[in-house]
Motif scaffolding. Structure first.
Motif, PDB file in Angstrom:
ATOM      1  N   GLU A  24       0.812  -1.220   0.000  1.00 51.65           N
ATOM      2  CA  GLU A  24       0.000   0.000   0.000  1.00 51.65           C
ATOM      3  C   GLU A  24       0.844   1.268   0.000  1.00 51.65           C
ATOM      4  N   ASN A  25       2.142   1.147   0.284  1.00 52.85           N
ATOM      5  CA  ASN A  25       3.005   2.322   0.299  1.00 52.85           C
ATOM      6  C   ASN A  25       3.326   2.776  -1.123  1.00 52.85           C
ATOM      7  N   GLU A  26       3.912   3.957  -1.237  1.00 46.62           N
ATOM      8  CA  GLU A  26       4.282   4.496  -2.544  1.00 46.62           C
ATOM      9  C   GLU A  26       5.335   3.621  -3.188  1.00 46.62           C
ATOM     10  N   PRO A  27       5.072   3.074  -4.391  1.00 51.64           N
ATOM     11  CA  PRO A  27       6.022   2.140  -5.012  1.00 51.64           C
ATOM     12  C   PRO A  27       7.250   2.855  -5.569  1.00 51.64           C
ATOM     13  N   THR A  28       8.350   2.148  -5.591  1.00 52.36           N
ATOM     14  CA  THR A  28       9.583   2.636  -6.207  1.00 52.36           C
ATOM     15  C   THR A  28      10.002   1.649  -7.288  1.00 52.36           C
ATOM     16  N   SER A  29      10.804   2.129  -8.235  1.00 50.31           N
ATOM     17  CA  SER A  29      11.210   1.273  -9.341  1.00 50.31           C
ATOM     18  C   SER A  29      12.594   1.673  -9.838  1.00 50.31           C
ATOM     19  N   PHE A  30      13.390   0.645 -10.191  1.00 53.29           N
ATOM     20  CA  PHE A  30      14.698   0.883 -10.792  1.00 53.29           C
ATOM     21  C   PHE A  30      14.578   1.129 -12.290  1.00 53.29           C
ATOM     22  N   VAL A  31      13.438   0.798 -12.865  1.00 54.00           N
ATOM     23  CA  VAL A  31      13.228   0.936 -14.303  1.00 54.00           C
ATOM     24  C   VAL A  31      12.719   2.341 -14.605  1.00 54.00           C
ATOM     25  N   GLU A  32      13.324   2.966 -15.591  1.00 47.74           N
ATOM     26  CA  GLU A  32      12.902   4.295 -16.030  1.00 47.74           C
ATOM     27  C   GLU A  32      12.550   4.222 -17.518  1.00 47.74           C
ATOM     28  N   LEU A  33      11.287   4.487 -17.811  1.00 48.49           N
ATOM     29  CA  LEU A  33      10.831   4.463 -19.198  1.00 48.49           C
ATOM     30  C   LEU A  33      11.109   5.812 -19.845  1.00 48.49           C
ATOM     31  N   LYS A  34      11.819   5.767 -20.960  1.00 49.32           N
ATOM     32  CA  LYS A  34      12.198   7.010 -21.634  1.00 49.32           C
ATOM     33  C   LYS A  34      12.211   6.784 -23.137  1.00 49.32           C
ATOM     34  N   PHE A  35      11.525   7.668 -23.865  1.00 52.24           N
ATOM     35  CA  PHE A  35      11.486   7.574 -25.316  1.00 52.24           C
ATOM     36  C   PHE A  35      12.832   7.983 -25.908  1.00 52.24           C
ATOM     37  N   LYS A  36      13.262   7.211 -26.922  1.00 45.33           N
ATOM     38  CA  LYS A  36      14.469   7.529 -27.661  1.00 45.33           C
ATOM     39  C   LYS A  36      14.091   7.927 -29.092  1.00 45.33           C
ATOM     40  N   ILE A  37      15.101   8.249 -29.880  1.00 42.09           N
ATOM     41  CA  ILE A  37      14.833   8.725 -31.239  1.00 42.09           C
ATOM     42  C   ILE A  37      14.096   7.666 -32.056  1.00 42.09           C
ATOM     43  N   GLN A  38      14.533   6.409 -31.947  1.00 42.03           N
ATOM     44  CA  GLN A  38      13.875   5.347 -32.718  1.00 42.03           C
ATOM     45  C   GLN A  38      12.426   5.150 -32.291  1.00 42.03           C
ATOM     46  N   ASP A  39      12.133   5.430 -31.023  1.00 43.42           N
ATOM     47  CA  ASP A  39      10.745   5.306 -30.559  1.00 43.42           C
ATOM     48  C   ASP A  39       9.857   6.368 -31.198  1.00 43.42           C
ATOM     49  N   TYR A  40      10.348   7.587 -31.269  1.00 41.41           N
ATOM     50  CA  TYR A  40       9.562   8.664 -31.897  1.00 41.41           C
ATOM     51  C   TYR A  40       9.365   8.386 -33.391  1.00 41.41           C
ATOM     52  N   ILE A  41      10.445   8.007 -34.070  1.00 43.66           N
ATOM     53  CA  ILE A  41      10.351   7.759 -35.513  1.00 43.66           C
ATOM     54  C   ILE A  41       9.410   6.595 -35.796  1.00 43.66           C
ATOM     55  N   PHE A  42       9.567   5.512 -35.054  1.00 45.73           N
ATOM     56  CA  PHE A  42       8.739   4.328 -35.276  1.00 45.73           C
ATOM     57  C   PHE A  42       7.267   4.624 -34.970  1.00 45.73           C
ATOM     58  N   SER A  43       7.013   5.365 -33.900  1.00 42.67           N
ATOM     59  CA  SER A  43       5.631   5.691 -33.533  1.00 42.67           C
ATOM     60  C   SER A  43       4.964   6.554 -34.603  1.00 42.67           C
ATOM     61  N   ILE A  44       5.690   7.524 -35.126  1.00 45.54           N
ATOM     62  CA  ILE A  44       5.129   8.399 -36.159  1.00 45.54           C
ATOM     63  C   ILE A  44       4.812   7.600 -37.423  1.00 45.54           C
ATOM     64  N   LEU A  45       5.733   6.726 -37.829  1.00 43.70           N
ATOM     65  CA  LEU A  45       5.500   5.912 -39.029  1.00 43.70           C
ATOM     66  C   LEU A  45       4.305   4.978 -38.845  1.00 43.70           C
ATOM     67  N   VAL A  46       4.197   4.386 -37.669  1.00 43.53           N
ATOM     68  CA  VAL A  46       3.091   3.461 -37.400  1.00 43.53           C
ATOM     69  C   VAL A  46       1.757   4.198 -37.418  1.00 43.53           C
ATOM     70  N   ILE A  47       1.703   5.372 -36.809  1.00 43.89           N
ATOM     71  CA  ILE A  47       0.446   6.132 -36.765  1.00 43.89           C
ATOM     72  C   ILE A  47       0.047   6.603 -38.156  1.00 43.89           C
ATOM     73  N   ILE A  48       1.028   7.082 -38.933  1.00 41.96           N
ATOM     74  CA  ILE A  48       0.730   7.525 -40.307  1.00 41.96           C
ATOM     75  C   ILE A  48       0.208   6.354 -41.136  1.00 41.96           C
ATOM     76  N   GLY A  49       0.877   5.205 -41.041  1.00 43.46           N
ATOM     77  CA  GLY A  49       0.420   4.030 -41.781  1.00 43.46           C
ATOM     78  C   GLY A  49      -0.953   3.572 -41.335  1.00 43.46           C
ATOM     79  N   PHE A  50      -1.217   3.639 -40.044  1.00 43.87           N
ATOM     80  CA  PHE A  50      -2.521   3.215 -39.530  1.00 43.87           C
ATOM     81  C   PHE A  50      -3.635   4.134 -40.031  1.00 43.87           C
ATOM     82  N   VAL A  51      -3.411   5.441 -39.981  1.00 42.80           N
ATOM     83  CA  VAL A  51      -4.421   6.395 -40.444  1.00 42.80           C
ATOM     84  C   VAL A  51      -4.674   6.223 -41.938  1.00 42.80           C
ATOM     85  N   TYR A  52      -3.605   5.990 -42.702  1.00 44.97           N
ATOM     86  CA  TYR A  52      -3.757   5.806 -44.143  1.00 44.97           C
ATOM     87  C   TYR A  52      -4.595   4.570 -44.456  1.00 44.97           C
TER      88      TYR A  52
END
Length: 229
Positions: free
Chosen positions: A196-224
């Motif tokens: 029930e206490n505030e959780p802590t985590s060693f993992v830090e999620l962070k977007f990188k360049i490939q994540d932005y590029i891949f996400s944009i391409l996927v969204i454009i392809g999906f909308v098309y």
């Protein structure tokens, strides 16, 4: 292997489930299937990718050239129904396997905590996330142990002896799967996911360049794809 943020992989899985209900031509479906197959290949392993795609191509070739030439209606109806089910689930199947194969449970838990999901839901999803890979490993162990005893050595053995499949494989598999679910649940609780206490985590999620590029391409392809006629 293409290292993507788990949020990108979840986005691809969501879009794959939406595309599953999109009406499209046979050629367009094949093109999208190739893209999802390549996505699976760079996030999983080549053998698994080829096995899934060969099954897809078998159903596609059958649907295009042989579906109207088979004289036995029972076989024809069975293959067409199986083809429809497999090809309908192919997109989310590839996206789901890629997500599970290339992501860690800690990444999933970190993401679920960020979107403020209840702890009980997080525990359930974390167990499910680890359940299927472990289950597949245990299935291979069962098959290998039976082969040592001389059972199921030849290909197609269980097709010719379905009763033995249920006796030697299915029943132990069900019992093992129940034990696995219990063990994974206990493992999640031992890690303090229900704390029930505030959780802590060693993992830090962070977007990188490939994540932005891949996400944009996927969204454009999906909308098309969704708005094309």
């Amino acid at each position: 292997m293409l290292k993507l943020d788990i949020r990108v992989k979840i986005l691809v899985l969501i879009l794959a489930n939406i595309l599953m209900f999109k009406m499209m031509t046979l050629n367009l479906h094949l093109v999208i299937a190739v893209l999802f197959t390549l996505y699976l290949g760079v996030n999983s392993n080549f053998r698994r990718m080829m096995n899934l795609f060969l099954i897809y191509m078998f159903f596609t070739v059958y649907e295009m050239y042989f579906s109207h030439t088979v004289t036995l209606k029972v076989i024809d109806s069975f293959l067409l129904l199986t083809s429809l089910m497999y090809k309908t689930l192919y997109f989310p199947l590839c996206a789901g396997i890629a997500l599970v194969s290339s992501s860690k449970v800690s990444e999933l838990i970190c993401f679920l905590r960020q979107i403020r999901l209840p702890k009980k839901v997080i525990i359930v999803l974390a167990v499910l996330f680890r359940f299927f890979p472990v289950l597949l490993t245990d299935y291979k162990l069962i098959r290998n142990s039976l082969k040592i005893k001389g059972i199921g050595v030849n290909r197609g053995y269980y097709l010719l002896h379905p009763i033995k499949f249920f006796e030697y494989v299915f029943v132990p598999y069900v019992i093992i799967s129940t034990n696995i679910a219990n063990e994974l649940s206990v493992s999640c609780l031992c890690r303090g996911l229900d704390n029930e206490n505030e959780p802590t985590s060693f993992v830090e999620l962070k977007f990188k360049i490939q994540d932005y590029i891949f996400s944009i391409l996927v969204i454009i392809g999906f909308v098309y794809i969704m708005f094309m006629r």
